[in-house]
Structures are given as C-alpha cells and as structure tokens.
Design a protein around this motif. Structure first.
Motif: not given
Length: 219
Positions: A105-106, A110-111, A124-130
């Motif tokens: 997400x980060x 940035x992009x 930003x949803x930055x916890x998911x792994x799948x």
C-alpha cells in the motif's frame, strides 16, 4: 493322434484397472483446468459501468527499488483512468511481506502521489496478506472512513486476478449489513496488462488453483 489347435484371435493387451482410473482422472483434471482458464480469461477484461466513486487497487510484490513490474502495470492502468477522474477516492490495499521493505500500500501511495494523484484522495489498507483480506479490510476501511458503501466501485488489478477479486468482493459484501450488502452496486473492473512474461507464465498455472482455493476456503 495329434490334438487339433483352434485359432483364437488376439484380444490385445488387457489394461490394468488402475491405469484406466488414472487416465480418466488426468482427462478430468485437464478439462477442469481448461474450464477454469476460460472463466478467468472471460473475466480478464476492463468493464466499466455506472459511475464509480471509489477505486480499489490491489497490491502485488514490492522490490527494493519500488513497485514490481506487475504492480507498476496495475498502477499505470489506474493512473490512466484517474486522469479523467481525479477526484475519486482511491484505496491502495496490500500489507508488507517478509521480503518487502515497505508495505505494498505504501509503495503504491508513493507511486501515485509522485504521478500527480492528490494525497488526500488516497486511503491506505496496509495490513492484508492475501486477496480475501484485501477485500475485507478495504470494506472495513471504507466503512470506518464514512464512505458510501452502496456507491459504485471500480476494482483494478491484473487481468488474470479479476475473476477471483470479483468473486470475493461479492462474497465480502454479503457480510455487510443488509441495507449495504444487498444493494445494486455497480462493480466495474480495470484489467491491467501483464508485461512481465515470467509472471504471466507463472500466473497461468497458479491462478486456477488460487481460484479454487478461494472459492472453497475464503469465507
């Protein structure tokens, strides 16, 4: 007196039953794989309908230098759409893998901001792994932020990924309150090209298995 010998036609080599069973299973497996590939290919299309208010971009591997080629393909496809829809809410979804220096997400944030997307428009949803977590955590984040969960949405990912995303998005919405989860939301899709050939080959074999796994287990 010699005993007469009568001609018996050759009956051929009798196949063992287990060989027949294995051959049938192989045919079924190949046919099933082909049908799954056909389903994935039919969904691997950009399909825009309604008036999307929210864009969700699904993450992919981050390299040391930034988004991988596969992820950059997704981001560039999103940017093409955002050029004419600059005020949309954009959710970038993907956590930090064990071999990644920042969350997906980060890296996407940035992009996008480096290419002109307003920072305030990005969640930003930055916890998911799948992918299943991508969907559920994104829906939870939108609800937390007060976004209208009944509004139209556009999902952005590689073409091969869209069949599974749409299935899980529909499933995730059924977990929402009835007045939210059962409305006539228009779900659009943007299919990013896959310009990284090794990834395209890998996903050709991997995605049908992932689709079956998600159908059976992601609930």
């Amino acid at each position: 007196m010699r005993k007469k010998q009568y001609y018996k036609p050759y009956g051929g080599h009798r196949r063992k039953p287990w060989v027949t069973v294995l051959a049938c299973l192989a045919v079924i497996a190949v046919a099933s794989f082909a049908l799954l590939e056909l389903f994935i290919d039919l969904k691997a299309r950009t399909n825009l309908n309604g008036e999307p208010e929210v864009m969700v971009i699904f993450g992919c591997k981050v390299e040391k230098w930034g988004p991988s080629v596969l992820l950059q393909d997704r981001l560039d496809a999103a940017l093409d759409y955002l050029t004419d829809h600059p005020d949309m809410t954009v959710v970038v979804t993907g956590g930090k893998g064990d071999d990644e220096h920042v969350s997906e997400a980060q890296a996407m944030y940035d992009y996008l901001t480096a290419n002109g997307v307003e920072e305030d428009n990005i969640l930003l949803e930055d916890k998911s792994r799948n992918t299943w977590q991508n969907v559920n955590y994104t829906l939870a984040l939108l609800e937390e932020e007060g976004d209208d969960l009944t509004g139209d949405v556009v999902l952005v990912s590689s073409g091969f990924h869209l069949a599974r995303i749409q299935m899980l998005w529909d499933r995730g919405r059924t977990k929402l309150p009835l007045d939210v989860g059962c409305n006539d939301q228009h779900v659009s899709t943007i299919a990013a090209p896959v310009t990284h050939v090794p990834s395209a080959i890998q996903m050709f074999f991997r995605e049908p298995l992932a689709l079956v796994k998600s159908f059976l287990l992601d609930r």
